[in-house]
Design an enzyme around this catalytic site. Structure first.
Site, PDB file in Angstrom:
ATOM      1  N   GLU A  83       0.815  -1.228   0.000  1.00  0.00           N
ATOM      2  CA  GLU A  83       0.000   0.000   0.000  1.00  0.00           C
ATOM      3  C   GLU A  83       0.842   1.268   0.000  1.00  0.00           C
ATOM      4  O   GLU A  83       0.436   2.287  -0.558  1.00  0.00           O
ATOM      5  CB  GLU A  83      -0.941   0.004   1.210  1.00  0.00           C
ATOM      6  N   PHE A 145     -11.857  -6.752  13.945  1.00  0.00           N
ATOM      7  CA  PHE A 145     -10.746  -7.239  13.131  1.00  0.00           C
ATOM      8  C   PHE A 145     -10.369  -6.211  12.071  1.00  0.00           C
ATOM      9  O   PHE A 145     -11.210  -5.727  11.323  1.00  0.00           O
ATOM     10  CB  PHE A 145     -11.141  -8.562  12.470  1.00  0.00           C
ATOM     11  N   MET A 509      24.438   8.106   2.451  1.00  0.00           N
ATOM     12  CA  MET A 509      24.329   9.384   3.141  1.00  0.00           C
ATOM     13  C   MET A 509      24.523   9.214   4.647  1.00  0.00           C
ATOM     14  O   MET A 509      25.177  10.038   5.304  1.00  0.00           O
ATOM     15  CB  MET A 509      22.977  10.033   2.845  1.00  0.00           C
TER      16      MET A 509
END
Length: 625
Positions: A83, A145, A509
């Site tokens: 996602e 849930f 970095m």
């Protein structure tokens, strides 16, 4: 299932609780059932009314109603592998195309996986609408849930977060969400829709189907920002005319407002040099004689000198970020500042200014172009040009393949015309320095939030939004490792993203900061395989991105010699619709220079060994660490 029984078409997966404003199809009078539309279908049609043709998402129990109907209305679903990738893809789509991007997730972990991308969009003012499913209304707050209060979580990082409580509210909520996301200062908006709202049909107290209007008619959710008022316009023009060392300092607001052409015309009319934030890259041609490129922590020395030694800074669509200002009290210490921005909250927030102006940049730049007149800046332009020639970005010499040379080669091969997305790290800063961005909306960087893993999913969204353009993800090996699974999305949908890995086997970095600040204690930053058995002088490349790409059925190639790079880039770019990965093994311990230490000033700038070798003294340029 009996398809002739309407009650079995509701796909109810929880105990259903009807309300007076919405319920199952069996709650409607029988004559209305054949033409009634449930909430998910109303949502889909409302999205179509906003011009949405693609959604990036991942299915789950609480959003299956929405997935079920999107193809019916012609909306393409690009199913990503995570996602977070959906949120970043929506960002890339929005930034490259200028439209509002849309992502879709289920409840609980699906929703929370969007949060990083939503926060990133908020930091960089990117217009996206994130849609999440949730458990049915009667289970909210019951620890059901996969239930989470995603609205509460996202309120601090969105322009607005909606929980839809009635089916009839869906079109109005969608209309307002898109107005907010794309209007004024753009940004993310969240719409959370419980499962019962998706399944229910809007009705009146008598049980008649009561469809809401699509598109909804709403009041403007934001008061529009207009032009510069006459008094402030006069004062601004007066400051410009009387200055002897003016500079234009531009940011992402110029890109998102599509006012690059007006900016170029204004700079040329006034003869004022232009420097940019990372977010502003592409708004001003890098080859222009007035272009100073990027300023800030890893910006050029000449740009940082120019803005701090100017007597007038006209800041347009910027927010005075700490990576630009360094020590705020010392930034532009002696110059006057005009700050023009559409967001009133940004004015005097980080840096007190001489003239704060809240205005729409389209109006403001047009007004300045019509009214402002230049002073005599010839000596100033000569001074800036001399410094630009004296302190260019350097490319290390030697036989090794450097990251700077790699990115310059990509820039030259594409003539700066590609859409470039970036991960986060050293490669991001080298791309900022060495890729010559020739077009607006073409440099997609997680600038304010610094989200590793942003590059590949953002490139996917950009390619979907601009299929006819070349899209390249210039990534680091550490950053790519966070979202490399999205190569599967590229293959599955034939999305021709090109991935160039600037592979130095370090979280570069962080390693650089450890060397400079933490006495070389390199804790947790090595990416190589500690278990590998190597012969003297042998490099073991880990992880093996070629094998990973092969697993996702994406073409891949590795380059280890500078002489082989041009041909490899040419092969990579040959088919614009073929996803492929180019793993470029570069100097393992190269540092990014120039660098202004966090909280420092432009006088503390640290230059590279190559700069110092040209005769610059350490005392004049900060100390090399």
């Amino acid at each position: 299932m009996n398809k002739n029984d309407p009650s079995q078409l509701d796909h109810v997966t929880y105990g259903d609780v009807s309300t007076i404003t919405g319920g199952a199809i069996t709650d409607l009078v029988e004559t209305d059932r054949s033409h009634a539309k449930r909430g998910a279908r109303l949502l889909a049609e409302a999205l179509v009314a906003e011009g949405v043709d693609v959604v990036f998402g991942y299915p789950g129990g609480a959003n299956l109603e929405i997935f079920d109907v999107l193809p019916e209305v012609g909306i393409e679903i690009v199913r990503v592998e995570h996602e977070q990738g959906a949120a970043h893809a929506a960002q890339g789509y929005a930034r490259a195309s200028g439209k509002v991007g849309v992502c879709l997730a289920t409840s609980g972990p699906g929703a929370t996986n969007l949060v990083t991308g939503i926060a990133d969009a908020n930091s960089d003012s990117v217009p996206i609408v994130a849609i999440t499913g949730n458990v049915p209304t009667h289970l909210l707050g019951k620890n059901a849930f996969q239930e989470v209060d995603i609205v509460g979580i996202c309120k601090p990082v969105t322009k607005r977060a909606y929980l839809v409580k009635r089916v009839a509210e869906i079109p109005e909520t969608v209309r307002e969400a898109f107005e907010l996301a794309g209007g004024q200062r753009p940004g993310p908006v969240l719409i959370d829709i419980p499962k019962d709202i998706q399944q229910h049909y809007p009705r009146n107290p008598e049980g008649r189907y009561a469809p809401p209007r699509i598109p909804a008619v709403i009041s403007a959710p934001e008061r529009p920002a207009g032009a510069i008022n006459p008094g402030q316009l006069d004062e601004c023009c007066h400051l410009i005319r009387d200055a002897s060392k003016p500079i234009l300092y531009i940011g992402g607001g110029v890109v998102s407002s599509d006012t690059g052409p007006q900016l170029v015309a204004l700079a040329e009319k006034l003869g004022i040099p232009v420097t940019s934030t990372v977010m502003g890259l592409g708004a001003f041609p890098p080859s222009h004689e007035l272009a100073l490129g990027v300023l800030g922590m890893h910006g050029s020395k000449f740009a940082n000198m120019a803005i701090n030694e100017a007597d007038l800074v006209v800041a347009i669509g910027v927010r005075f970020d700490d990576r630009v200002t360094g020590k705020v009290d010392e930034f532009i210490k002696h110059g006057k500042i005009v700050h023009i921005d559409i967001d009133r909250r940004e004015l005097n927030k980080n840096k007190p200014v001489t003239l704060p102006v809240c205005a729409d940049l389209k109006h403001a730049l047009t007004q300045l172009l019509e009214s402002a007149t230049p002073g005599d800046y010839s000596d100033w332009r000569a001074e800036v040009a001399a410094n630009r020639a004296r302190y260019p970005f350097t490319v290390p010499g030697g036989k090794e393949l450097s990251p700077q040379a790699t990115i310059r080669a990509i820039s030259e091969a594409t003539e700066g015309q590609a859409i470039v997305s970036l991960g986060v790290g050293q490669h991001q800063m080298w791309a900022m320095q060495h890729y010559q961005v020739a077009r607006s909306r073409s440099f997609l960087s997680s600038s304010g939030f610094g989200t590793m893993g942003y590059g590949l999913p953002a490139a996917i969204g950009a390619k979907v939004g601009c299929p006819d353009r070349t899209v390249i993800d210039i990534d680091g090996d550490g950053s790519l490792n966070m979202t490399v699974h999205e190569l599967s999305t590229c293959h599955r949908y034939g999305i021709g993203v090109k991935v160039v890995v600037i592979n130095n086997q370090w979280l570069g970095m962080v390693r650089q900061w450890q060397d400079m600040i933490y006495d070389g204690h390199r804790s947790g930053t090595a990416l190589g395989d500690p278990m590998a058995v190597k012969r003297p002088g042998e490099d073991d490349i880990y992880p093996d991105f070629l094998s990973i790409a092969k697993g996702y059925r994406v073409k891949a190639e590795r380059v280890t010699r500078a002489a082989d790079l041009p041909a490899a880039i040419e092969r990579m770019l040959a088919d614009p619709n073929e996803p492929c990965l180019l793993d470029v093994i570069v100097t393992f311990e190269e540092n990014v220079y120039p660098m202004i230490p966090a909280g420092g000033t432009y006088r503390d700038i640290i230059m590279s060994s190559e700069d110092l070798a040209r005769g610059e003294s350490k005392a004049a340029q900060g100390s090399n660490v």
